[in-house]
Design an enzyme around this catalytic site. Sequence first.
Site, PDB file in Angstrom:
ATOM      1  N   ARG A 276       0.720  -1.157  -0.166  1.00  0.00           N
ATOM      2  CA  ARG A 276      -0.057  -0.006   0.064  1.00  0.00           C
ATOM      3  C   ARG A 276       0.843   1.246   0.013  1.00  0.00           C
ATOM      4  O   ARG A 276       0.425   2.073  -0.771  1.00  0.00           O
ATOM      5  CB  ARG A 276      -0.895   0.024   1.214  1.00  0.00           C
ATOM      6  CG  ARG A 276      -1.865   1.102   1.337  1.00  0.00           C
ATOM      7  CD  ARG A 276      -2.480   1.030   2.715  1.00  0.00           C
ATOM      8  NE  ARG A 276      -2.930  -0.234   3.152  1.00  0.00           N
ATOM      9  CZ  ARG A 276      -4.205  -0.845   2.528  1.00  0.00           C
ATOM     10  NH1 ARG A 276      -5.123  -0.343   2.070  1.00  0.00           N
ATOM     11  NH2 ARG A 276      -4.311  -2.039   3.205  1.00  0.00           N
ATOM     12  N   CYS A 342     -25.784  -3.334  -9.559  1.00  0.00           N
ATOM     13  CA  CYS A 342     -26.839  -3.659  -8.962  1.00  0.00           C
ATOM     14  C   CYS A 342     -26.737  -4.029  -7.689  1.00  0.00           C
ATOM     15  O   CYS A 342     -27.061  -5.172  -7.092  1.00  0.00           O
ATOM     16  CB  CYS A 342     -27.785  -4.664  -9.598  1.00  0.00           C
ATOM     17  SG  CYS A 342     -28.001  -4.134 -11.348  1.00  0.00           S
TER      18      CYS A 342
HETATM   19  C1  LIG Z   1      -1.175  -7.919   1.937  1.00  0.00           C
HETATM   20  C2  LIG Z   1       0.123  -8.189   2.412  1.00  0.00           C
HETATM   21  C3  LIG Z   1       1.314  -7.326   2.644  1.00  0.00           C
HETATM   22  C4  LIG Z   1       1.112  -6.181   2.018  1.00  0.00           C
HETATM   23  O1  LIG Z   1       0.109  -5.296   2.743  1.00  0.00           O
HETATM   24  P1  LIG Z   1       0.196  -3.621   2.462  1.00  0.00           P
HETATM   25  O2  LIG Z   1      -1.076  -3.252   3.536  1.00  0.00           O
HETATM   26  O3  LIG Z   1      -0.528  -3.526   1.013  1.00  0.00           O
HETATM   27  O4  LIG Z   1       1.428  -2.997   2.856  1.00  0.00           O
HETATM   28  C5  LIG Z   1       2.230  -8.054   2.832  1.00  0.00           C
HETATM   29  N1  LIG Z   1       2.366  -9.103   3.166  1.00  0.00           N
HETATM   30  C6  LIG Z   1       1.386  -9.973   3.581  1.00  0.00           C
HETATM   31  C7  LIG Z   1       1.635 -11.486   3.862  1.00  0.00           C
HETATM   32  C8  LIG Z   1       0.182  -9.582   2.795  1.00  0.00           C
HETATM   33  O5  LIG Z   1      -0.840 -10.508   2.865  1.00  0.00           O
END
Ligand SMILES: *Cc1c(COP(=O)(O)O)cnc(C)c1O
Length: 420
Positions: A276, A342
């Site tokens: 993220r 919908c």
């Molecule tokens: C989704 C996930 C991430 C990344 O998470 P962010 O919130 O996008 O930083 C990293 N490690 C694992 C194991 C995840 O499931």
Amino acid sequence: MSIAKPLPFSAETIARIASEYPTPFYLYDERGMRETSRRLLKAFSWNPHFKEYFAVKATPNPHIINLLKEEGLGADCSSLPELLLSESVGITGEDIMFTSNNTLAHEYAAAKKLGAIINLDDITHIDYLREGVGLPDILCFRYNPGSAREGNVIIGKPEEAKYGFTEAQLFEGYRKLRDLGVKRFGLHTMVASNELNGDFFVETARMVFDLAVRISKEIGVRIEFVNLGGGIGIPYRPEQKPVDLDVVGKGVKALYDQIVVPAGLDPLKVFMENGRMITGPHGFLVTRAVHHKHIYRDYVGVDACMSNLMRPGMYGAYHHITVLGKESAPHDRIVDVVGSLCENNDKFAINRPLPVVERGDLLVIHDAGAHGHAMGFQYNGKLRSAELLVRPDGSVKKIRRAETVDDYFATLDFSEFSQK
Ligand SMILES: *Cc1c(COP(=O)(O)O)cnc(C)c1O
């Protein structure tokens, strides 16, 4: 309260792009993604082997993964297609962490073949991997601290999460690997998602540093790296502040000096696997207003829908919206901004103060660069949009075309129906 959120492109630039490409589309800011990657690496540069494994699931596009690779990022994968995406841009070997759960043998086989660092989610997977694929010479375990940590709203309480090993299982697992002749070990955890409090990550480092020391002492194995997971949050709301990465880096370093060094575990590599924070703030969903509707509430209908961005519908997530060209007009209309699915949760915003929106206005939905297009789906026959990358020189590169009706029908066989 300020209601403006800056954009990296001018309103004219976005309008020009929208005159060339049909809305809706995603727009990514290459410069922003590169600069954010550099800031994270710099904050941890005190650790000579620090590595950020970009969580591919956040923005699974090879053009984006490739530019992150150019910045020195690896890939965190959790499925075969994500492994293939990483391989396609030349990310292989230990530049991949394979952090999956409930994993199938063929995915372990692909990860092992690529030489990825496999991160096991459960103690029973030691035998599952050994019997199905064979043990690699480096392995990592994912720790779930249970009631020892609180977690946060998006990821939930660790105690209720399906992921990882209990503490007792960790000790048992490393002992077992040691006895099976595995030589290299890592320790992983992921206890937060979209967390804006930097202290949280420092506390996570304390937890895994302490554990690494105890495991090394008790079992006589050397933990080579710790992976603090992803989960660094981004300020979706204009009044929120980003995590101060330098403060987090310094906080983790202080604990490293206090816990890791005196225990003789230095050098211990520190890894993270954020998705993220790397791409989220640098991606935008651009959509056009089409309809107005005034019943018990006032609605602005746009040409994107929840299949392009499901975070608001799925989590009630806030995504800021800029109405292009009306940034400084009074935001004195309270509207729901809706798509055409919908489903009544197909809303990008609820009771949002916006300026008067007219048909044809461009709306930019912010912070959609991670877990945005990636979560798209085709329910209701809605198709996923194109993705466009704005290069540092201002040129625009189409990095994914929009889906067509043929894509939607591609898995069906119509041969026995004469009308098609
Ligand atoms: C989704 C996930 C991430 C990344 O998470 P962010 O919130 O996008 O930083 C990293 N490690 C694992 C194991 C995840 O499931």
